[in-house]
Structures are given as C-alpha cells and as structure tokens.
Design an enzyme around this catalytic site. Structure first.
Site, mmCIF file in Angstrom:
data_model
loop_
_atom_site.group_PDB
_atom_site.id
_atom_site.type_symbol
_atom_site.label_atom_id
_atom_site.label_comp_id
_atom_site.label_asym_id
_atom_site.label_seq_id
_atom_site.Cartn_x
_atom_site.Cartn_y
_atom_site.Cartn_z
ATOM 1 N N GLU A 251 0.808 -1.227 0.000
ATOM 2 C CA GLU A 251 0.000 0.000 0.000
ATOM 3 C C GLU A 251 0.840 1.276 0.000
ATOM 4 O OE1 GLU A 251 -3.650 -0.065 2.435
ATOM 5 O OE2 GLU A 251 -3.092 -2.103 2.942
ATOM 6 N N HIS A 267 7.346 -26.351 4.718
ATOM 7 C CA HIS A 267 6.620 -27.493 4.165
ATOM 8 C C HIS A 267 6.024 -27.199 2.794
ATOM 9 C CE1 HIS A 267 7.089 -29.671 7.946
ATOM 10 N NE2 HIS A 267 6.996 -28.468 8.477
ATOM 11 N N LYS A 361 -13.712 -0.392 -4.229
ATOM 12 C CA LYS A 361 -14.865 -0.189 -3.333
ATOM 13 C C LYS A 361 -16.026 0.476 -4.093
ATOM 14 C CE LYS A 361 -12.379 -0.074 1.052
ATOM 15 N NZ LYS A 361 -11.931 0.653 2.224
HETATM 16 C C1 F6R Z 1 -6.028 1.808 3.562
HETATM 17 C C2 F6R Z 1 -5.952 0.467 4.078
HETATM 18 C C3 F6R Z 1 -6.979 -0.537 3.647
HETATM 19 C C4 F6R Z 1 -8.257 -0.380 4.498
HETATM 20 C C5 F6R Z 1 -9.327 -1.393 4.047
HETATM 21 C C6 F6R Z 1 -10.553 -1.373 4.915
HETATM 22 O O1 F6R Z 1 -5.076 2.598 4.248
HETATM 23 O O2 F6R Z 1 -5.065 0.168 4.825
HETATM 24 O O3 F6R Z 1 -6.436 -1.818 3.791
HETATM 25 O O4 F6R Z 1 -7.955 -0.551 5.853
HETATM 26 O O5 F6R Z 1 -9.696 -1.116 2.737
HETATM 27 O O6 F6R Z 1 -11.044 -0.074 5.103
HETATM 28 P P1 F6R Z 1 -11.401 0.400 6.578
HETATM 29 O O7 F6R Z 1 -10.132 0.243 7.364
HETATM 30 O O8 F6R Z 1 -11.804 1.818 6.462
HETATM 31 O O9 F6R Z 1 -12.482 -0.492 7.057
#
Ligand code: F6R
Length: 383
Positions: A251, A267, A361
């Site tokens: 990320e 393994h 998303k």
């Molecule tokens: C972004 C990040 C992602 C979010 C994930 C879930 O910095 O680390 O892995 O954590 O998309 O989103 P949240 O944490 O807002 O539920």
C-alpha cells in the site's frame, strides 16, 4: 546526487510524500498513548436492548472474533498473536462478510473499520447482531457508527484525521485490549505498554528522516529492497507483523510483496526457491528475528538460509527491539512501516493514496449496493 542520497534530502522527501505519511507514521507512539487513554474512558454496558425482542448481555465471552478488513483487521492479528500464550479465550480474525458458524451470544465480536464504510465489515455487524453476539464497534465514524447508534450498541470512536486507515493501527488495536481488560480477560499490561511506547519513541528518533542512511535501519532496508520483490518470513507472534509489513509494502511502496511463517513455510514455500535462478533472483527474503526466538524456530531459520535461500537476490534480517512481547512486535511493525514509506520515496511514489482500493470499493457499490440492502435489514431488526 547519488540515488540513495534521496532519502537524506528532506526537500525530496516532502515533495514525494505529499500527505506527510512519514511524519504521521513517526507519531505511532503518540497514537498508542492517545488510543489507550481514550479506550480507558469507554464504559462497557451490562446489556443492550436492540429491539423489543432482542437483548444482548455483555459478560466474559467464550471466544472472541475481530471482524474487519485490511488495515482495520491487522489489530485483530496483533491481538491474536500477542495473547496466544497468555489468554485461554480463543481469538479469531474474520476478514469476510459472515462470521464463522460458532459465533453466538457467548462470542465477543469487535467490529472494526477505520472509515466505517467497508461493506464486508458492515455485513459482519449485521451477522453478529442476528446471532446475538456481544458486539463492540470501533471506527472513526461513518455508516458503522450510525448503525451502532441506531441499534444502541457500544462503540468507540477513534481519531478521524488520519489520511489512511493503516496509519491508525494503535487506535484499532488498543481498544480491543482495553475492552478485554475491562472484561477481566487480560491484566497487568501497563509495564508492557509503557515499554512499547518507549521503544517506539527511541526507534522514531533513530529512523527519522534526519538520521542519515548509514545510521538509519529503515532507510537502509528500503535501499536494499528497492530492486526486488520482498518476501517477509515471520513466526508465532510475528505472523500478523509479517502480514502487516507485506501490506505496507503493497500500500505504501506500491510493490508486490508476500509473507509466510515458520514452521509452515518449510513445508511448501521453500520448494519454490528451487526454481530457475532467473526467477528466484527477483526476490529478497526478509527474516524477522528475535533474540529470544525459540530454539526450534532458530534452527529452522538457519537451516532455511543454508538449504533453501541460496538463489534469491538477498537474505536480510529485521531484529525485534525490547524485552516484552508487545514491545518487540510493535518494534518490527514500526520498522516495517517506516521502511515501506522510505521505499515509496525511493521509487518516487506518494506513499499515501491507494487509488485501486478506492476504485474497487466504488465499483463494488455500483454493481451491487450491499449497504443499501443492509440498511433495510437493520431497520427490520429494530422494528
Ligand atoms: C487503507 C488500508 C486498507 C483499508 C481497508 C478497509 O489505508 O489500509 O487496507 O484498511 O480497505 O477499510 P477500513 O479500514 O476503512 O475499514
């Protein structure tokens, strides 16, 4: 300018790191302190009346589930790994829409989402309520907190100004610890937490942008990692930490990376290193080491280096700092976080934005708006 000198040039650091990820990351010790103080103010109710027909009673659980995704789930892994040898109540992390079949009214479910908008986590909340689990919500706001308020569920609102959920790990980990403390499941943690904060403060100084590359472990590690695909090897209490390091490399640095854990990797994963050198020389293995690592694990790490890692580009090590398990876990996590940010800067990419996660998303919501459906289901529950 020599390429590695980029990391010692504060102007370049600031130019590439537009959202100031490095500075925010260096404040991890402060986040820990604030998260603990805030969580201690939280009052766990004895019971909650969700609707006329549904009451949830809060007491010592038989098992614990942490529901969350990505940066919001990792606090659950840390909890699991840290408490593995000291708490008999099983802890499981659920990175999915639905909880495992055993979840029931004797299960404590932490529903964690920094943004409060993650669809898998919102769905897991509904599942937890339907099963009458003892739910505690942790978020900085969003739909998750609105749902919690609507259903009168206990919630902890954490600091909301951080630009990325992954920066908020202390805010998403310590509330879980403190709620467990309130339920009498863990005790005597103050010394360990104090040492953790101290270790993070020392490491922040030693690995700050001002500390030049030759004296700065995180900068050096980033430099070593810059041309190959990092593979992080952890064990026991460093499984979540290894996973976290891999995710931070994805990320922040925007590079592919993977993680594995001893002894399981002996393994299967090791067999892959038998491939042609043309392939294996594209990987660098980073071994998480601990001066107190158990002899059977030390034996495996050394044998793996000797027998399996002969054809990878490099084998590097990251050593845990501190005495207590928590301090050691957080020391490696923190060094991994900083390394990933320095690597981003070396590669000329802004560490903060994760456009593809946001795009995924949005696309999910466009194709099938699960949150709208969940809203209707929640309303039905309280009617
Ligand atoms: C972004 C990040 C992602 C979010 C994930 C879930 O910095 O680390 O892995 O954590 O998309 O989103 P949240 O944490 O807002 O539920």
């Amino acid at each position: 300018m020599k390429k590695s000198a980029v990391l010692d040039d504060t102007r370049t650091l600031r130019r590439i790191d537009k959202s100031n990820m490095l500075e925010l990351c260096l404040k991890t010790s402060e986040y820990c302190k604030e998260a603990i103080t805030q969580s201690r103010r939280f009052k766990l109710p004895k019971k909650v009346q969700v609707s006329d027909k549904m009451q949830i009673k809060y007491r010592k659980p038989r098992n614990i589930i942490v529901a969350g995704m990505g940066g919001s789930a990792i606090g659950g892994d840390l909890l699991h790994d840290w408490l593995l040898n000291r708490v008999t109540t099983p802890v499981e992390v659920c990175r999915d829409y639905y909880l495992p079949a055993y979840a029931n009214k004797e299960t404590l479910v932490f529903v964690v989402s920094y943004s409060g908008e993650t669809e898998e986590t919102l769905c897991a909340l509904l599942d937890a309520i339907k099963r009458k689990c003892m739910v505690v919500v942790v978020a900085s706001g969003g739909t998750l907190i609105s749902f919690a308020k609507k259903l009168l569920l206990p919630y902890i609102i954490v600091r909301s100004e951080l630009p990325q959920p992954r920066l908020a790990v202390p805010y998403l980990f310590f509330p879980l610890v403190i709620v467990m403390e309130k339920l009498g499941l863990v005790s005597g943690i103050d010394k360990e937490v104090g040492e953790t904060i101290h270790v993070l403060e020392v490491l922040a100084k030693e690995n700050s942008p001002k500390a030049s590359l030759e004296n700065n472990f995180a900068k050096k590690l980033a430099w070593e990692l810059r041309l190959t695909i990092p593979v992080i090897y952890g064990f026991r209490q460093y499984r979540g930490v290894a996973w976290r390091f891999k995710s931070e490399l994805n990320e922040n640095s925007k590079v592919p990376a993977k993680w594995e854990a001893f002894p399981e990797l002996n393994h299967n994963d090791v067999v892959g290193w038998g491939a042609s050198e043309k392939l294996t020389k594209n990987f660098t293995v980073v071994l998480i080491r601990d001066k107190d690592e158990p002899p059977e694990i030390r034996n495996r790490i050394e044998s793996t280096k000797k027998l399996a890692l002969c054809k990878v580009a490099k084998v590097l090590e990251i050593h845990a700092v501190g005495k207590s398990e928590l301090a050691k876990m957080f020391s490696v996590l923190f060094l991994g976080d900083l390394t990933s940010v320095y690597l981003a800067i070396l590669l000329g990419v802004d560490p903060s934005p994760v456009k593809i996660i946001a795009a995924m998303k949005n696309e999910m919501r466009r194709n099938y708006n699960i949150v709208e459906r969940l809203e209707k289901e929640f309303d039905k529950l309280i009617d």
